[in-house]
Scaffold this motif. Structure first.
Motif, mmCIF file in Angstrom:
data_model
loop_
_atom_site.group_PDB
_atom_site.id
_atom_site.type_symbol
_atom_site.label_atom_id
_atom_site.label_comp_id
_atom_site.label_asym_id
_atom_site.label_seq_id
_atom_site.Cartn_x
_atom_site.Cartn_y
_atom_site.Cartn_z
ATOM 1 N N LEU A 1 -0.121 -13.683 -15.507
ATOM 2 C CA LEU A 1 -0.001 -15.233 -15.407
ATOM 3 C C LEU A 1 0.715 -15.785 -16.814
ATOM 4 O O LEU A 1 1.010 -16.478 -16.973
ATOM 5 N N PRO A 2 0.065 -15.451 -18.318
ATOM 6 C CA PRO A 2 0.476 -15.512 -19.255
ATOM 7 C C PRO A 2 2.065 -14.863 -19.724
ATOM 8 O O PRO A 2 2.190 -15.942 -20.051
ATOM 9 N N VAL A 3 2.428 -14.559 -18.958
ATOM 10 C CA VAL A 3 3.736 -14.346 -19.125
ATOM 11 C C VAL A 3 4.192 -15.479 -18.427
ATOM 12 O O VAL A 3 5.472 -15.550 -19.221
ATOM 13 N N ILE A 4 4.375 -15.412 -16.980
ATOM 14 C CA ILE A 4 5.048 -16.412 -16.132
ATOM 15 C C ILE A 4 4.898 -17.817 -16.746
ATOM 16 O O ILE A 4 5.703 -18.903 -16.910
ATOM 17 N N LEU B 1 -2.872 -8.527 -6.394
ATOM 18 C CA LEU B 1 -2.017 -9.154 -7.167
ATOM 19 C C LEU B 1 -0.912 -7.652 -7.785
ATOM 20 O O LEU B 1 -0.228 -8.367 -7.879
ATOM 21 N N GLY B 2 -2.572 -6.890 -8.437
ATOM 22 C CA GLY B 2 -1.855 -6.470 -9.865
ATOM 23 C C GLY B 2 -1.018 -5.201 -9.334
ATOM 24 O O GLY B 2 -0.309 -4.480 -10.389
ATOM 25 N N ARG B 3 -0.708 -4.530 -7.790
ATOM 26 C CA ARG B 3 -0.313 -4.209 -7.122
ATOM 27 C C ARG B 3 1.823 -4.593 -6.951
ATOM 28 O O ARG B 3 2.602 -3.505 -6.449
ATOM 29 N N HIS B 4 1.583 -5.813 -7.146
ATOM 30 C CA HIS B 4 3.268 -6.485 -6.586
ATOM 31 C C HIS B 4 3.715 -7.298 -7.604
ATOM 32 O O HIS B 4 3.968 -7.747 -7.767
ATOM 33 N N THR B 5 3.101 -6.688 -9.658
ATOM 34 C CA THR B 5 3.542 -7.523 -10.535
ATOM 35 C C THR B 5 4.889 -7.401 -10.579
ATOM 36 O O THR B 5 5.121 -8.299 -11.250
ATOM 37 N N LEU C 1 6.774 -10.185 -8.520
ATOM 38 C CA LEU C 1 6.148 -11.693 -8.678
ATOM 39 C C LEU C 1 6.469 -11.387 -10.493
ATOM 40 O O LEU C 1 7.529 -13.177 -10.041
ATOM 41 N N TYR C 2 6.886 -10.853 -11.123
ATOM 42 C CA TYR C 2 7.428 -11.712 -12.434
ATOM 43 C C TYR C 2 8.949 -12.053 -12.241
ATOM 44 O O TYR C 2 9.656 -12.642 -12.850
ATOM 45 N N LEU C 3 9.498 -11.151 -11.681
ATOM 46 C CA LEU C 3 11.131 -10.697 -11.519
ATOM 47 C C LEU C 3 11.457 -12.106 -10.853
ATOM 48 O O LEU C 3 12.392 -12.902 -10.672
ATOM 49 N N TRP D 1 1.527 -18.768 -10.142
ATOM 50 C CA TRP D 1 -0.021 -17.418 -9.525
ATOM 51 C C TRP D 1 -0.661 -17.087 -8.241
ATOM 52 O O TRP D 1 -1.442 -16.311 -7.784
ATOM 53 N N GLY D 2 -1.604 -18.682 -8.384
ATOM 54 C CA GLY D 2 -2.429 -18.334 -7.610
ATOM 55 C C GLY D 2 -1.958 -18.186 -6.040
ATOM 56 O O GLY D 2 -2.822 -17.678 -5.218
ATOM 57 N N GLY D 3 -0.959 -18.744 -5.669
ATOM 58 C CA GLY D 3 -0.179 -18.224 -4.626
ATOM 59 C C GLY D 3 -0.526 -17.383 -4.688
ATOM 60 O O GLY D 3 -0.162 -16.753 -2.982
ATOM 61 N N GLY D 4 -0.079 -16.411 -5.174
ATOM 62 C CA GLY D 4 0.547 -14.690 -5.143
ATOM 63 C C GLY D 4 -1.487 -13.976 -4.740
ATOM 64 O O GLY D 4 -1.251 -13.254 -3.875
ATOM 65 N N LEU D 5 -1.926 -14.794 -5.614
ATOM 66 C CA LEU D 5 -3.510 -14.000 -5.420
ATOM 67 C C LEU D 5 -3.664 -14.623 -3.916
ATOM 68 O O LEU D 5 -4.633 -13.223 -3.724
ATOM 69 N N ILE D 6 -3.736 -15.326 -3.816
ATOM 70 C CA ILE D 6 -3.876 -15.489 -2.089
ATOM 71 C C ILE D 6 -3.320 -15.355 -0.903
ATOM 72 O O ILE D 6 -3.654 -14.165 -0.119
ATOM 73 N N LEU D 7 -1.588 -14.212 -1.704
ATOM 74 C CA LEU D 7 -1.221 -13.821 -0.455
ATOM 75 C C LEU D 7 -1.259 -11.931 -0.643
ATOM 76 O O LEU D 7 -0.740 -11.308 0.150
ATOM 77 N N ALA D 8 -1.773 -11.727 -1.877
ATOM 78 C CA ALA D 8 -1.270 -10.348 -1.810
ATOM 79 C C ALA D 8 -2.030 -9.616 -0.997
ATOM 80 O O ALA D 8 -1.578 -8.567 -0.649
ATOM 81 N N PRO D 9 -3.610 -9.700 -0.775
ATOM 82 C CA PRO D 9 -4.863 -9.492 0.138
ATOM 83 C C PRO D 9 -3.501 -9.217 1.088
ATOM 84 O O PRO D 9 -4.387 -8.155 1.809
ATOM 85 N N SER D 10 -2.795 -9.745 2.064
ATOM 86 C CA SER D 10 -2.514 -10.114 3.294
ATOM 87 C C SER D 10 -1.055 -9.038 3.528
ATOM 88 O O SER D 10 -0.885 -7.547 4.489
ATOM 89 N N LEU D 11 -0.798 -8.222 2.049
ATOM 90 C CA LEU D 11 -0.137 -6.767 2.044
ATOM 91 C C LEU D 11 -0.301 -5.508 2.229
ATOM 92 O O LEU D 11 -0.088 -4.982 2.065
ATOM 93 N N GLY D 12 -2.009 -5.753 2.269
ATOM 94 C CA GLY D 12 -3.362 -4.135 2.107
ATOM 95 C C GLY D 12 -2.604 -3.018 1.637
ATOM 96 O O GLY D 12 -2.026 -3.786 0.651
#
Length: 368
Positions: free
Chosen positions: A22-25, A304-308, A311-313, A345-356
């Motif tokens: 989050l602070p990086v973005i 979310l932390g598994r896809h940083t 998300l960063y790029l 960042w919040g959108g990534g937080l919501i969508l990340a669990p759907s990736l399993g």
């Protein structure tokens, strides 16, 4: 001594990595108008807006530097967790991964965003490739050497800052509308110069953070129960003094930061990571302990932390399209840009669990 590895070990690191993103973005997006000559943040806009000044001050005081420093620490921590095998084949795989990260960083920095951090992390990873096999005593000695090098660098920068140099012509802002080819050449040249300068003068700091992370990972600092009382005592003792130090540091420089004074912003850019390190040393244990008490936070943040990497790029691509002179050159303003970063960042937080357990393509490619 038995190696204690509870199931949530990696989840804790993933959750911290998600928080660091989050602070990086936010800093990358809000600071975009300051590129290529200034940073890490831009003066608040519109000028005179109380809300813009409040958000900008908050970012300078408590957000800038926190993400990149924590990610560097977690880079080392993750290396300790993944380097249980020290065979030649495993070393070759890690070396190959660092080379792929370096190539990705070079492409990202030259073509998309001159503030790339992947290049630095990859170079540090290659330099520290064999450090996981060192004893803790050897790692401590190397950490102290890196501390000494950082002190020398501070001295050099103090001397350089006192030298009177004729001001040069300011560079063309990255937000000024130009053709895509012109913008890319402009971005790449500044990225290469800035990266070379940092590798020559600034590398000991991320290496120190990664070394401390490597040592912490070897100790299972965030997962072994025996460390919790010490983490709690340290956090209670230093959290609020560290917060106060960061606030005082930013507040003393605030008049110049607010007005975009080059002298003041350069001072901030040179030294701001040092009070940041003290704050993180107290804040991160507090967060880890809080997640141990409230595991639902861990379940929300860890996916979310598994896809940083992706998300960063992707955030860099969006900043290119929205804010750069090769894109829309949109002057969104400090508050709106910060809100957009939070929403992304919040959108990534919501969508990340759907990736399993699935990895996105970039993470899959890098791990091969």
């Amino acid at each position: 001594m038995t190696d204690h590895r509870p199931p949530h070990r990696v989840a804790v690191v993933d959750a911290l990595r998600a928080l660091a993103l989050l602070p990086v973005i936010a800093v990358n997006w809000v600071g975009y108008p300051a590129l290529p000559d200034m940073g890490p943040l831009a003066p608040p806009t519109p000028t005179g807006s109380a809300s813009a000044q409040a958000v900008s001050w908050l970012l300078y005081a408590l957000v800038a530097g926190k993400g990149i420093s924590l990610l560097a620490f977690l880079f080392g921590y993750s290396q300790a967790l993944s380097q249980s095998s020290r065979t030649e084949a495993s070393q070759d795989r890690r070396r190959h991964r660092m080379k792929k990260m370096l190539a990705l960083g070079l492409l990202h920095g030259c073509l998309i965003y001159m503030g790339d951090i992947l290049t630095t992390y990859a170079v540090c990873g290659l330099l520290m490739l064999n450090w996981a096999g060192r004893s803790m005593a050897q790692l401590r000695r190397r950490a102290w050497v890196l501390v000494a090098l950082n002190m020398v660098i501070i001295g050099i920068t103090v001397v350089l800052s006192q030298m009177s140099m004729a001001p040069g012509e300011p560079s063309v802002p990255m937000t000024q509308p130009v053709s895509w080819l012109e913008w890319t050449a402009h971005n790449a040249s500044h990225y290469l110069v800035a990266t070379l300068f940092f590798l020559l003068l600034g590398l000991p700091l991320p290496m120190l953070l990664m070394t401390l992370g490597l040592m912490a990972g070897r100790l299972r600092l965030f997962s072994h129960p025996r460390w919790r009382p010490r983490l709690q005592r340290w956090s209670r003792r230093w959290l609020w003094p560290a917060v106060a130090l960061n606030i005082v540091w930013a507040s003393l420089l605030w008049p110049g930061l607010r007005d975009g004074d080059v002298f003041t912003t350069s001072r901030f850019a040179i030294y701001y990571l040092y009070p940041t390190m003290l704050l993180l040393s107290a804040a991160v244990p507090a967060v880890v302990l809080a997640m141990a008490r409230h595991p639902q936070w861990l379940r929300v943040l860890a996916p979310l932390g598994r896809h940083t990497l992706t998300l960063y790029l992707t955030s860099s691509v969006l900043s290119l399209l929205l804010f750069s002179g090769a894109g829309l050159a949109w002057p969104a303003g400090t508050v709106l840009t910060f809100v957009l970063a939070l929403a992304y960042w919040g959108g990534g937080l919501i969508l990340a669990p759907s990736l399993g357990s699935r990895r996105l393509p970039l993470e899959t490619w890098l791990s091969r």
